[in-house]
Scaffold this active site. Structure first.
Site, PDB file in Angstrom:
ATOM      1  N   CYS A 151      40.860  69.610 -51.372  1.00 32.31           N
ATOM      2  CA  CYS A 151      41.997  68.880 -51.239  1.00 32.31           C
ATOM      3  C   CYS A 151      42.760  68.841 -49.954  1.00 32.31           C
ATOM      4  CB  CYS A 151      43.138  69.642 -52.103  1.00 32.31           C
ATOM      5  SG  CYS A 151      44.707  69.080 -51.998  1.00 32.31           S
ATOM      6  N   CYS A 154      46.451  69.312 -49.590  1.00 33.33           N
ATOM      7  CA  CYS A 154      46.900  70.925 -49.728  1.00 33.33           C
ATOM      8  C   CYS A 154      46.449  71.522 -48.385  1.00 33.33           C
ATOM      9  CB  CYS A 154      45.948  71.648 -50.876  1.00 33.33           C
ATOM     10  SG  CYS A 154      46.049  70.661 -52.243  1.00 33.33           S
ATOM     11  N   ASP A 155      45.275  71.435 -47.743  1.00 37.36           N
ATOM     12  CA  ASP A 155      44.841  72.424 -46.608  1.00 37.36           C
ATOM     13  C   ASP A 155      44.497  71.736 -45.215  1.00 37.36           C
ATOM     14  OD1 ASP A 155      44.567  74.274 -48.735  1.00 37.36           O
ATOM     15  OD2 ASP A 155      42.391  73.889 -49.267  1.00 37.36           O
TER      16      ASP A 155
HETATM   17  C1  FAD Z   1      40.542  75.129 -54.045  1.00 38.25           C
HETATM   18  C2  FAD Z   1      42.121  74.258 -54.472  1.00 38.25           C
HETATM   19  C3  FAD Z   1      43.163  74.575 -53.661  1.00 38.25           C
HETATM   20  C4  FAD Z   1      44.146  74.071 -53.911  1.00 38.25           C
HETATM   21  N1  FAD Z   1      45.227  74.259 -52.943  1.00 38.25           N
HETATM   22  C5  FAD Z   1      46.609  73.615 -53.233  1.00 38.25           C
HETATM   23  C6  FAD Z   1      47.438  73.715 -52.541  1.00 38.25           C
HETATM   24  O1  FAD Z   1      47.545  74.477 -51.466  1.00 38.25           O
HETATM   25  N2  FAD Z   1      48.819  73.233 -52.881  1.00 38.25           N
HETATM   26  C7  FAD Z   1      48.910  72.369 -53.935  1.00 38.25           C
HETATM   27  O2  FAD Z   1      50.040  71.525 -54.176  1.00 38.25           O
HETATM   28  N3  FAD Z   1      47.841  72.101 -54.588  1.00 38.25           N
HETATM   29  C8  FAD Z   1      46.749  72.624 -54.357  1.00 38.25           C
HETATM   30  N4  FAD Z   1      45.665  72.375 -55.095  1.00 38.25           N
HETATM   31  C9  FAD Z   1      45.764  71.332 -56.387  1.00 38.25           C
HETATM   32  C10 FAD Z   1      46.335  72.240 -57.315  1.00 38.25           C
HETATM   33  O3  FAD Z   1      45.773  73.637 -57.860  1.00 38.25           O
HETATM   34  C11 FAD Z   1      46.045  71.349 -58.799  1.00 38.25           C
HETATM   35  O4  FAD Z   1      47.012  69.957 -58.392  1.00 38.25           O
HETATM   36  C12 FAD Z   1      46.896  71.877 -59.994  1.00 38.25           C
HETATM   37  O5  FAD Z   1      46.219  73.192 -60.018  1.00 38.25           O
HETATM   38  C13 FAD Z   1      46.805  71.149 -61.238  1.00 38.25           C
HETATM   39  O6  FAD Z   1      47.557  71.698 -62.433  1.00 38.25           O
HETATM   40  P1  FAD Z   1      47.071  71.552 -63.560  1.00 38.25           P
HETATM   41  O7  FAD Z   1      47.974  72.629 -64.688  1.00 38.25           O
HETATM   42  O8  FAD Z   1      47.364  70.239 -64.163  1.00 38.25           O
HETATM   43  O9  FAD Z   1      45.593  71.923 -63.979  1.00 38.25           O
HETATM   44  P2  FAD Z   1      44.738  73.125 -63.470  1.00 38.25           P
HETATM   45  O10 FAD Z   1      45.106  73.813 -62.538  1.00 38.25           O
HETATM   46  O11 FAD Z   1      43.250  72.200 -63.302  1.00 38.25           O
HETATM   47  O12 FAD Z   1      44.337  73.904 -64.935  1.00 38.25           O
HETATM   48  C14 FAD Z   1      44.130  73.406 -65.962  1.00 38.25           C
HETATM   49  C15 FAD Z   1      44.192  74.660 -67.089  1.00 38.25           C
HETATM   50  O13 FAD Z   1      43.584  74.305 -68.302  1.00 38.25           O
HETATM   51  C16 FAD Z   1      42.551  75.015 -68.827  1.00 38.25           C
HETATM   52  N5  FAD Z   1      41.807  74.322 -69.958  1.00 38.25           N
HETATM   53  C17 FAD Z   1      41.015  73.366 -69.434  1.00 38.25           C
HETATM   54  N6  FAD Z   1      40.104  73.121 -70.320  1.00 38.25           N
HETATM   55  C18 FAD Z   1      40.759  73.780 -71.496  1.00 38.25           C
HETATM   56  C19 FAD Z   1      40.515  74.105 -72.852  1.00 38.25           C
HETATM   57  N7  FAD Z   1      39.602  73.082 -73.556  1.00 38.25           N
HETATM   58  N8  FAD Z   1      40.910  74.809 -73.485  1.00 38.25           N
HETATM   59  C20 FAD Z   1      41.924  75.782 -72.909  1.00 38.25           C
HETATM   60  N9  FAD Z   1      42.542  75.738 -71.886  1.00 38.25           N
HETATM   61  C21 FAD Z   1      41.499  74.566 -70.962  1.00 38.25           C
HETATM   62  C22 FAD Z   1      41.926  75.657 -67.636  1.00 38.25           C
HETATM   63  O14 FAD Z   1      41.362  77.092 -67.965  1.00 38.25           O
HETATM   64  C23 FAD Z   1      43.030  75.736 -66.611  1.00 38.25           C
HETATM   65  O15 FAD Z   1      43.988  77.078 -66.780  1.00 38.25           O
HETATM   66  C24 FAD Z   1      44.258  73.054 -54.778  1.00 38.25           C
HETATM   67  C25 FAD Z   1      43.312  72.700 -55.654  1.00 38.25           C
HETATM   68  C26 FAD Z   1      42.204  73.375 -55.226  1.00 38.25           C
HETATM   69  C27 FAD Z   1      40.810  73.435 -56.308  1.00 38.25           C
END
Ligand code: FAD
Length: 323
Positions: A151, A154-155
């Site tokens: 990302c 982010c970084d």
């Molecule tokens: C390495 C990395 C670093 C990042 N750093 C930053 C940063 O510094 N700042 C920033 O703003 N953003 C950052 N991001 C982006 C940020 O993490 C994401 O935008 C954010 O986490 C998305 O949130 P979400 O809740 O939509 O989904 P996710 O974080 O993708 O969470 C999805 C959840 O759904 C669950 N899930 C999926 N399928 C199922 C299922 N069938 N049953 C039950 N549970 C399920 C997973 O276990 C997980 O808990 C980073 C991303 C990555 C990969």
């Protein structure tokens, strides 16, 4: 986000025992799921969060989150996740370590089947997020958050005046590469000798003097100890190996949403992102979508958490109207 579908309104069924029906089941424990749980539990709704395999979601895997308001010195991903969980638990949200494998949204209450249990819900908030595609090469996992990133928004800031490799050749890879030139010199590594990205993006990248290209090459290994030092490349035409010295490696080879579970029930676009309207409503009444499961555009902790809060407010209003 558009709402170009017909809203379906499942008929209430009388089969499920009322005492086992939760007000809200939230699928996913990333920022969207945590924020949704905070809002629904604080509204005194019986709330269960199904965590999935990845408690905390994608952000749990990052060392430093520098762009979430309220943390002027930054915060580690695990610490942010722990605080978000505690915050929701303070108001009564419960977390189940389970993975949903099947869902029936055709009648209410909705039924969700996991590896561990079955859940009935008056309202469902889908917060299953997305998963960046990995290279699956040595060093990638160990150095994630230490120079390996998925990302740029982010970084990128951590790489002022550094050398960065961007792996990928599609529109997203070029967009991330162009963004990273604000901070760093960028080498785009692509496995073919032509890019998949559209002509406009290609032109912008080719004309940018802070971007250079390494063609016909794949990453075999990411080298480093406490930080990335180089990427080992293999030329797919000659087989020749070479090390490119870099401080960071951004992997941009796809970021599919975790939405297959909902195929045939919730409307999604061709890439699998769930369709919502501006109120986070899906095409099924009583089901909302928050975070990256429905968001190909912003993909941040704060935007995902914001969508979680919005979905929860909507769910709470809708449930109040049902009573
Ligand atoms: C390495 C990395 C670093 C990042 N750093 C930053 C940063 O510094 N700042 C920033 O703003 N953003 C950052 N991001 C982006 C940020 O993490 C994401 O935008 C954010 O986490 C998305 O949130 P979400 O809740 O939509 O989904 P996710 O974080 O993708 O969470 C999805 C959840 O759904 C669950 N899930 C999926 N399928 C199922 C299922 N069938 N049953 C039950 N549970 C399920 C997973 O276990 C997980 O808990 C980073 C991303 C990555 C990969």
């Amino acid at each position: 986000m558009s709402l170009e579908f017909t809203l379906s309104s499942p008929e209430p069924s009388t089969t499920a025992a009322e005492d086992k029906v939760h007000d809200v089941v939230i699928i996913g424990s990333g920022p969207a799921g945590f924020a949704a749980a905070l809002y629904t539990s604080r509204a005194h709704l019986d709330t269960i969060v199904i965590t999935g395999h990845e408690l905390g979601g994608q952000v749990a895997a990052t060392w430093e989150v520098d762009n979430y308001p309220g943390f002027p010195d930054g915060v580690t991903g695990p610490e942010l996740v722990e605080k978000m969980q505690k915050h929701a638990e303070r108001f009564g949200a419960r977390f189940e370590m389970d993975q949903i494998t099947a869902i029936d949204l055709s009648k209410r209450p909705f039924t969700l089947t996991g590896n561990v249990g079955t859940y009935a819900a008056k309202a469902v908030i889908v917060a299953t997020g997305a998963s960046p595609r990995k290279l699956n090469v040595p060093g990638e996992k160990e150095l994630t958050g230490r120079g390996v990133s998925y990302c740029a928004t982010c970084d990128g800031y951590f790489f002022q005046d550094k050398e960065i490799a961007v792996v990928g050749g599609g529109d997203s890879a070029l967009e991330e590469a162009l963004f990273l030139t604000r901070y760093a010199q960028v080498t785009i590594i692509h496995r073919r000798d032509e890019l998949r990205a559209g002509p406009t993006m290609q032109k912008r990248a080719r004309e940018n003097e802070k971007i250079r290209f390494v063609w016909d090459s794949v990453v075999e290994e990411i080298i480093g100890d406490t930080a990335v030092r180089a990427v080992r490349l293999r030329n797919v035409k000659t087989g020749e190996l070479s090390d490119l010295t870099v401080d960071g490696a951004f992997i941009v080879i796809g970021h599919p949403p975790n939405t297959q579970l909902f195929a045939g029930q919730l409307e999604m676009d061709q890439r699998g992102y769930l369709e919502t309207d501006r109120r986070m409503r899906s095409n099924v009444q009583g089901v909302w979508v928050a975070g990256e499961a429905g968001d190909p555009d912003f993909r941040q902790v704060i935007t995902s958490a914001g969508m979680g809060a919005a979905a929860a407010i909507e769910a709470q209003r809708w449930l109040a109207g049902q009573e």
